[in-house]
Design a protein around this motif. Sequence first.
Motif, mmCIF file in Angstrom:
data_model
loop_
_atom_site.group_PDB
_atom_site.id
_atom_site.type_symbol
_atom_site.label_atom_id
_atom_site.label_comp_id
_atom_site.label_asym_id
_atom_site.label_seq_id
_atom_site.Cartn_x
_atom_site.Cartn_y
_atom_site.Cartn_z
ATOM 1 N N ARG A 148 0.956 -1.063 -0.187
ATOM 2 C CA ARG A 148 0.018 0.050 0.069
ATOM 3 C C ARG A 148 0.925 1.303 0.093
ATOM 4 N NH1 ARG A 148 -2.872 0.809 4.528
ATOM 5 N NH2 ARG A 148 -4.789 1.637 3.463
ATOM 6 N N PRO A 149 0.502 2.316 -0.796
ATOM 7 C CA PRO A 149 1.162 3.605 -0.741
ATOM 8 C C PRO A 149 1.657 4.082 0.656
ATOM 9 C CG PRO A 149 -0.292 3.421 -2.497
ATOM 10 C CD PRO A 149 -0.721 2.400 -1.638
ATOM 11 N N GLU A 150 0.576 3.908 1.682
ATOM 12 C CA GLU A 150 0.979 4.377 2.914
ATOM 13 C C GLU A 150 1.749 3.880 3.989
ATOM 14 O OE1 GLU A 150 -3.487 4.951 1.303
ATOM 15 O OE2 GLU A 150 -1.989 3.518 1.319
ATOM 16 N N ALA A 151 2.154 2.577 3.081
ATOM 17 C CA ALA A 151 3.151 1.886 3.747
ATOM 18 C C ALA A 151 4.644 2.208 3.674
ATOM 19 C CB ALA A 151 2.971 0.371 3.480
ATOM 20 N N ILE A 152 4.579 2.971 2.714
ATOM 21 C CA ILE A 152 6.063 3.025 2.129
ATOM 22 C C ILE A 152 6.894 4.070 3.306
ATOM 23 C CG2 ILE A 152 7.696 4.254 0.284
ATOM 24 C CD1 ILE A 152 6.076 1.886 -0.384
#
Length: 253
Positions: A148-152
């Motif tokens: 997920r992009p939020e995990a980066i």
Amino acid sequence: MSKAKRNYDDEDNEEGEGGGHDNSGGLRWLLTYSDMITLLMAFFIVMYAMSQIDTAKYQSLSKSMGQALGGTNYIGMQSGGLIPGAEGGTELAGKTTEDSLEQIANDLTNYANNNDLSGKVSFFLSEEGLNISFTGSVLFDKGKADLRPEAIPALKEVANYLHKVPNYIGVAGSTDDLKISTEQFPSNWELSVIRATTVVRFLVEKEGIDPHRIIALGYGEYHPLYPNINEVNRSKNRRIDIIIYKSPPFLGN
């Protein structure tokens, strides 16, 4: 030269089997024999050392043997072998102390609290090392293996600390007990492994972690932290654990 003299010389050559200085040709087999005995002695010394393995001593022994045998880093392995730690591989600068791992846990806990990750990322020390556990849908959506992009940002923060220590790293994927059967994921084994390798590839390819230091593991549904009796527990069992090992996992403690 007399006939008697010629016969005497012929007999000497037959006894020497080919001649040589001082008629030593018949003793050449001793050279081969002594080489064999030396190799056998080296073999049994190595076997004895491996039976009572100590990581530091093993690495020192293998490095010395490698130099003697012309560039082999580990006994029976050439440069770039499976286990790093000598010339041509990754030289780790010893073990990080437990105090250092505890400091990393404290720093990452503060990061989680300040970035709305409290309760979604946990940290604990064990005999194995420091475990950084991402649960639920922090890194992946349910049934998916794409980050997920939020995990980066969270993974980047973890990578910053991985760069600061020389330890080996494990990335382990786990799922809940709900069965999955798709073309991409025939079972939870595949889902857990591919999630783990996705994180490994991010850390290596995007964050520059040395690939010799890191391994990927897939536990499927078989290592739950909580009973799979409701969705709350299942979300906690769907996780990625990043382990900073105290000792090399390949050779034991």
